[in-house]
Design a protein around this motif. Structure first.
Motif, PDB file in Angstrom:
ATOM      1  N   ARG A 149       0.824  -1.211   0.000  1.00 28.41           N
ATOM      2  CA  ARG A 149       0.000   0.000   0.000  1.00 28.41           C
ATOM      3  C   ARG A 149       0.858   1.260   0.000  1.00 28.41           C
ATOM      4  O   ARG A 149       0.541   2.245  -0.676  1.00 28.41           O
ATOM      5  CB  ARG A 149      -0.928  -0.014   1.207  1.00 28.41           C
ATOM      6  CG  ARG A 149      -2.022  -1.076   1.096  1.00 28.41           C
ATOM      7  CD  ARG A 149      -2.893  -1.144   2.339  1.00 28.41           C
ATOM      8  NE  ARG A 149      -3.971  -2.111   2.174  1.00 28.41           N
ATOM      9  CZ  ARG A 149      -4.792  -2.483   3.140  1.00 28.41           C
ATOM     10  NH1 ARG A 149      -4.666  -1.967   4.353  1.00 28.41           N
ATOM     11  NH2 ARG A 149      -5.747  -3.364   2.904  1.00 28.41           N
ATOM     12  N   LYS A 199       2.375   1.740  -3.530  1.00 26.93           N
ATOM     13  CA  LYS A 199       1.388   2.219  -4.492  1.00 26.93           C
ATOM     14  C   LYS A 199       0.978   3.652  -4.197  1.00 26.93           C
ATOM     15  O   LYS A 199       0.815   4.474  -5.100  1.00 26.93           O
ATOM     16  CB  LYS A 199       0.167   1.297  -4.467  1.00 26.93           C
ATOM     17  CG  LYS A 199      -0.875   1.674  -5.514  1.00 26.93           C
ATOM     18  CD  LYS A 199      -1.990   0.655  -5.593  1.00 26.93           C
ATOM     19  CE  LYS A 199      -2.972   1.026  -6.702  1.00 26.93           C
ATOM     20  NZ  LYS A 199      -4.081   0.065  -6.822  1.00 26.93           N
ATOM     21  N   ARG A 200       0.826   3.965  -2.895  1.00 31.18           N
ATOM     22  CA  ARG A 200       0.405   5.312  -2.515  1.00 31.18           C
ATOM     23  C   ARG A 200       1.402   6.370  -2.978  1.00 31.18           C
ATOM     24  O   ARG A 200       1.024   7.434  -3.451  1.00 31.18           O
ATOM     25  CB  ARG A 200       0.227   5.368  -0.995  1.00 31.18           C
ATOM     26  CG  ARG A 200      -0.347   6.677  -0.476  1.00 31.18           C
ATOM     27  CD  ARG A 200      -0.464   6.638   1.044  1.00 31.18           C
ATOM     28  NE  ARG A 200      -1.280   5.532   1.503  1.00 31.18           N
ATOM     29  CZ  ARG A 200      -0.839   4.502   2.201  1.00 31.18           C
ATOM     30  NH1 ARG A 200       0.446   4.431   2.544  1.00 31.18           N
ATOM     31  NH2 ARG A 200      -1.649   3.534   2.572  1.00 31.18           N
ATOM     32  N   LYS A 219       3.754   5.815  -5.300  1.00 32.21           N
ATOM     33  CA  LYS A 219       4.218   5.515  -6.656  1.00 32.21           C
ATOM     34  C   LYS A 219       5.720   5.233  -6.672  1.00 32.21           C
ATOM     35  O   LYS A 219       6.464   5.752  -7.504  1.00 32.21           O
ATOM     36  CB  LYS A 219       3.872   6.663  -7.616  1.00 32.21           C
ATOM     37  CG  LYS A 219       2.372   6.890  -7.781  1.00 32.21           C
ATOM     38  CD  LYS A 219       2.073   8.024  -8.745  1.00 32.21           C
ATOM     39  CE  LYS A 219       0.579   8.149  -9.009  1.00 32.21           C
ATOM     40  NZ  LYS A 219      -0.189   8.452  -7.804  1.00 32.21           N
ATOM     41  N   GLY A 273     -17.217   8.730  -9.571  1.00 31.24           N
ATOM     42  CA  GLY A 273     -16.686   9.540  -8.490  1.00 31.24           C
ATOM     43  C   GLY A 273     -17.591  10.734  -8.254  1.00 31.24           C
ATOM     44  O   GLY A 273     -18.651  10.879  -8.893  1.00 31.24           O
ATOM     45  N   ASN A 276      -9.580  -1.332  -4.104  1.00 30.46           N
ATOM     46  CA  ASN A 276      -8.429  -1.143  -4.986  1.00 30.46           C
ATOM     47  C   ASN A 276      -8.911  -0.582  -6.322  1.00 30.46           C
ATOM     48  O   ASN A 276      -8.909  -1.270  -7.342  1.00 30.46           O
ATOM     49  CB  ASN A 276      -7.705  -2.484  -5.188  1.00 30.46           C
ATOM     50  CG  ASN A 276      -6.404  -2.324  -5.930  1.00 30.46           C
ATOM     51  OD1 ASN A 276      -5.812  -1.256  -5.954  1.00 30.46           O
ATOM     52  ND2 ASN A 276      -5.947  -3.400  -6.553  1.00 30.46           N
ATOM     53  N   SER A 334      -8.999   3.786 -10.801  1.00 23.10           N
ATOM     54  CA  SER A 334      -8.737   5.216 -10.907  1.00 23.10           C
ATOM     55  C   SER A 334      -9.123   5.891  -9.596  1.00 23.10           C
ATOM     56  O   SER A 334     -10.212   5.642  -9.064  1.00 23.10           O
ATOM     57  CB  SER A 334      -9.549   5.820 -12.066  1.00 23.10           C
ATOM     58  OG  SER A 334      -9.510   7.234 -12.023  1.00 23.10           O
ATOM     59  N   SER A 335      -8.235   6.740  -9.095  1.00 22.87           N
ATOM     60  CA  SER A 335      -8.532   7.453  -7.862  1.00 22.87           C
ATOM     61  C   SER A 335      -9.658   8.461  -8.061  1.00 22.87           C
ATOM     62  O   SER A 335     -10.288   8.884  -7.088  1.00 22.87           O
ATOM     63  CB  SER A 335      -7.277   8.169  -7.359  1.00 22.87           C
ATOM     64  OG  SER A 335      -6.806   9.082  -8.335  1.00 22.87           O
ATOM     65  N   GLU A 336      -9.928   8.862  -9.308  1.00 24.42           N
ATOM     66  CA  GLU A 336     -11.002   9.810  -9.584  1.00 24.42           C
ATOM     67  C   GLU A 336     -12.362   9.128  -9.656  1.00 24.42           C
ATOM     68  O   GLU A 336     -13.390   9.795  -9.591  1.00 24.42           O
ATOM     69  CB  GLU A 336     -10.716  10.541 -10.901  1.00 24.42           C
ATOM     70  CG  GLU A 336      -9.448  11.400 -10.851  1.00 24.42           C
ATOM     71  CD  GLU A 336      -9.161  12.057 -12.173  1.00 24.42           C
ATOM     72  OE1 GLU A 336      -9.906  11.789 -13.152  1.00 24.42           O
ATOM     73  OE2 GLU A 336      -8.212  12.849 -12.252  1.00 24.42           O
ATOM     74  N   PRO A 396     -13.590   6.056  -7.660  1.00 26.54           N
ATOM     75  CA  PRO A 396     -13.285   4.984  -6.710  1.00 26.54           C
ATOM     76  C   PRO A 396     -14.491   4.194  -6.217  1.00 26.54           C
ATOM     77  O   PRO A 396     -14.367   3.456  -5.240  1.00 26.54           O
ATOM     78  CB  PRO A 396     -12.658   5.763  -5.552  1.00 26.54           C
ATOM     79  CG  PRO A 396     -13.425   7.058  -5.545  1.00 26.54           C
ATOM     80  CD  PRO A 396     -13.771   7.354  -6.988  1.00 26.54           C
TER      81      PRO A 396
END
Length: 827
Positions: free
Chosen positions: A355, A358-359, A361, A524, A547, A550-552, A554
């Motif tokens: 984690r 990934k957080r 990068k 989102g 998981n 895309s963070s946009e 979620p």
């Protein structure tokens, strides 16, 4: 993972005559898949020799570049014994250095032929080589400078550079982290040939004592073991020995400095990532804890990172000095002046490592191993190996202090039926073979009747359930021994009721001219903002993804419209005059009953366990949605065209409901993302089926659609539950129809659907159909009123209706409409 065959053979005695192809085939069968076999020297032909630089004269050029005119002793390799004149543009060497020279007549990788040619005013007879020119790596900042004792001028360079070595590249699956080390590869090679194996992590290590560097671990779950050792009096200028640099190069790593190279080497050798600090820069007690909100750390790559409370960090009295298990901090970095090295060998929680990487990068060789799971029992051995190499090749003294904080996690025992491997694989595997194979991969096995209990080895954190053990037995026996058995299919029972009805809906919508699409089902906050949904709208209450891609976006969608609107806009933007799209798919609404329980795979869950599991699942109704925009009917010689509108969306809903034998009630409503004055609520009985109508202008603008697009979304599950599973066609009466038209004056605010419902109910069973065919407003009906004209059709299945029967049914319909809506029959 890359490793030279010679390095593998340092830990395992392979049988005589084993070829590299045979070795890689055996390892692939065991799960370490061959990616490539690289023989770097195969791309080089001709004279490649060692040379000693005799003279080096810098010569500035008009273009601003400075070249070096060199004379190099290449022994008798040039046939004359005289020094070779070579032009070189690199500046990282000096007279007396041993370098690698390629002479005229040779060919380098990329079919680059070498010849004597005139350049910069000199006849350059060859080239002094960099690593990239020889295909040994990407380093092209300078030429290769070898240790002074690496060989003699004129000596063939292939053996010195390891160009004659065979380097094997393996594709390592995420669950086989042990394969990211020579220790693990050699162990599987020994297993493949039943050959003697020497564990590089098996060594005597000093016990922890009070003289070690002070270390405190606040989070024993995140960091179960932390080992610290120190070397003082280290020579930072000491060169990396050629054999070590060569092995790093074969593994795809660049030699940096002795201290860094040693930590990388031990990581490749044992699989245990190591971190080195400049001990003179570490202040006081080293502590491991979770980061606090707002903390920041500048890591070794020079990036200032905002930390999360989930991140494991290493601190000293000055503050943060590292991102635990992922990357060190800039303040304690080893440099060209480091003379005291603090060695850290710590075991980190794999999930936290994944984690954090990934957080932030961050992708590194150390992180790749820590996030997959590393042997927690070899921290002391790995640290001791680093200390040994640092003192052997960098001088200095081993500090007597040894710090060991924590204890390795204990592997959990796994119990299985002795015949489970045979039952799962279909191979005749007796219990004795299963025990022997599990012991061969490192498990400790005890037998109790028909049950086996295996404790996985510390280097196999991926073995957690009975079927993992079955796989281990199967790979040792050989996957090629698994028989091919064609299962006997059960007799077909046809489509279920739901499948038949869903297909009927799909055919109906497609037959109406709509094209089916499959959209991305994740959303989102920006999606709901574009739809204009209010802050308290239930559609904003979503199921979050653990998981997300895309963070946009979620969360799983609660409506099918966003995907359809994007698809419609994409098609319109590419020149489509009009679009009519539909989609059937599930949406999800959270039930907020806590996390789902996780059960093992060694048995079927009980009914109570299944009930608890299903109780936590989100509601996932099946929806049908359509979007129309632009041209609906094309203009031509047959007449004018027509733009899509709200009536198309409502009409499709009626058509689908009719196809399923469901009576649909349509009433006006106000609901985003529809236009407040052109939105209909669709009901089946007293249950809301969905909404249809014209989309709000702001929504159309947000998605880039033409003016006045229309949309429909309904709960298909509800519609299918109410559907009539028609087994035969409709009954057609052979008797004549009786036609009656009525015009009713009602207040302007009265919905036509309410009047129609009253007429339908009042007319009774003789009514075959009813249709609104005219709406009139004007002087004849007065202000604030409108006239609705309906065509009523009556028919019986067993007789011709009399005028009295038709008149009575018509009058009853008008009477009920008058009672419920205040309608007055227009003269």
């Amino acid at each position: 993972m890359k490793a030279s065959r010679s390095w593998i053979e340092e830990y395992v005695d392979l049988p005589a005559g084993v070829t590299t192809d045979d070795l890689t085939a055996r390892l692939t069968a065991l799960g370490l898949k061959l990616e490539a076999i690289d023989r770097a020297g195969d791309a080089i032909t001709g004279p490649l020799v060692l040379g000693r630089v005799l003279t080096m004269e810098p010569e500035p050029q008009k273009n601003g570049k400075t070249i070096n005119w060199c004379t190099v002793d290449v022994g008798d390799a040039n046939g004359t014994g005289e020094p070779q004149g070579i032009v070189c543009g690199a500046h990282n060497f000096a007279p007396g250095d041993l370098v690698v020279c390629v002479l005229p007549g040779a060919v380098l990788p990329g079919d680059f032929a070498i010849s004597a040619r005139k350049t910069y005013g000199h006849l350059s007879a060859g080239m002094i080589c960099s690593a990239r020119e020889l295909g040994l790596g990407e380093d092209h900042d300078g030429i290769i400078v070898l240790p002074a004792d690496a060989g003699e001028p004129g000596q063939d360079a292939f053996g010195v550079l390891g160009l004659d070595a065979e380097v094997i590249e393996f594709e390592i699956n995420p669950d086989r982290a042990y394969g990211l080390s020579l220790r693990g590869i050699a162990r599987d090679a020994a297993l493949a040939y039943d050959a003697p194996y020497r564990d590089p992590a098996l060594r005597e290590t000093p016990a922890a004592n009070a003289e070690g560097w002070p270390v405190e671990v606040d989070d024993a779950v995140g960091c179960p073991v932390f080992v610290a050792r120190q070397v003082t009096g280290f020579d930072p200028a000491a060169p990396t020995p050629a054999w070590l640099a060569e092995r790093l190069q074969h593994a795809g790593m660049r030699s940096i400095s002795l201290a860094v190279d040693i930590t990388n080497y031990v990581m490749l050798e044992t699989g245990r990532p190591i971190h080195g600090y400049d001990a003179d820069k570490v202040q006081g007690t080293v502590r491991v804890r979770r980061a606090t909100e707002g903390e920041r750390l500048t890591t070794l790559d020079g990036t200032d990172r905002a930390l999360s409370p989930e991140d494991l960090v290493v601190t000293d009295d000055s503050g943060l000095i590292g991102l635990g298990g992922v990357m060190g901090g800039e303040t304690t970095e080893m440099s060209s002046t480091t003379t005291s090295v603090l060695v850290e060998a710590a075991h980190w929680d794999a999930t936290a490592m994944f984690r954090t990487g990934k957080r932030h990068k961050i992708s590194s060789e150390a992180g790749k191993r820590n996030e997959r799971g590393v042997d927690p029992t070899i921290c002391e051995a790995a640290a001791d190996r680093v200390v040994e190499l640092l003192t052997t090749y960098g001088g200095g003294t081993v500090h007597p202090g040894v710090t060991v904080v924590g204890t390795p996690p204990v592997p959990l025992a796994i119990a299985i039926d002795a015949d489970l491997p045979a039952r799962v694989t279909g191979i005749a595997i007796d219990p004795a073979t299963a025990v022997a194979d599990l012991e061969a991969v490192g498990c400790t096995v005890t037998v109790d009747g028909d049950r086996l209990t295996a404790v996985p080895p510390s280097w196999r954190p991926d073995l957690t359930d009975p079927f993992d053990l079955v796989e281990e037995v199967a790979r040792v026996v050989g996957y090629d021994q698994v028989p091919s058995v064609l299962p006997t299919p059960s007799a077909g029972r046809g489509l279920t009721r739901e499948q038949r009805l869903r297909r009927r809906v799909g055919r109906t919508v497609a037959g109406a001219g709509y094209v089916e699409v499959v959209s991305f089902p994740f959303v989102g906050e920006a999606t709901f903002n574009a739809l204009g949904l209010p802050a308290d709208d239930p559609l904003r209450h979503t199921v979050g993804l653990a998981n997300p891609l895309s963070s946009e976006e979620p969360a799983y969608t609660t409506t099918l419209l966003p995907g359809l609107l994007k698809a419609a806009a994409r098609n319109v933007g590419r020149g489509a005059a009009g679009v009519a799209l539909f989609e059937t798919g599930t949406v999800a609404f959270p039930v907020d009953r806590g996390p789902a329980p996780i059960y093992g795979v060694d048995r079927r869950p009980t009914d109570d366990e299944l009930a608890k599991l299903f109780d936590t699942l989100p509601e996932q109704p099946l929806h049908l949605a359509v979007v129309l925009a632009g041209e609906r009917e094309r203009a031509g010689w047959w007449g004018e065209g027509r733009e899509a509108g709200w009536a198309d969306a409502i009409g499709l809903a009626r058509r689908v409901a009719t196809e399923l034998g469901v009576e649909l009630v349509v009433e006006s409503a106000s609901r985003m993302p529809w236009h407040p004055g052109r939105c209909a609520r669709l009901l089946v009985g007293d249950e809301v089926l969905g909404h249809a109508g014209e989309l709000h202008p702001k929504v159309a603008k947000a998605y880039g659609l033409p003016p006045r697009p229309a949309a429909l979304e309904l709960d298909l599950d509800l519609l299918l539950r109410r559907a009539v599973d028609v087994a035969s066609g409709p009954v057609v009466s052979g008797y004549p129809v009786a036609k009656e038209d009525v015009a009713l004056v009602v207040p302007a605010a009265t919905a036509a659907a309410a009047v129609e419902a009253a007429l339908r109910e009042g007319a009774g069973a003789l009514l075959e159909s009813i249709r609104l065919f005219d709406v009139y407003t004007g002087e004849q009906v007065g202000d604030g009123h409108k006239s609705l004209a309906f065509a009523l059709r009556f028919r019986a299945t067993d007789r011709t209706l009399t005028d009295e029967e038709v008149g009575a049914a018509r009058d009853a319909a008008v009477a009920l409409a008058a009672e419920r809506t205040g309608a007055a029959q227009r003269a």
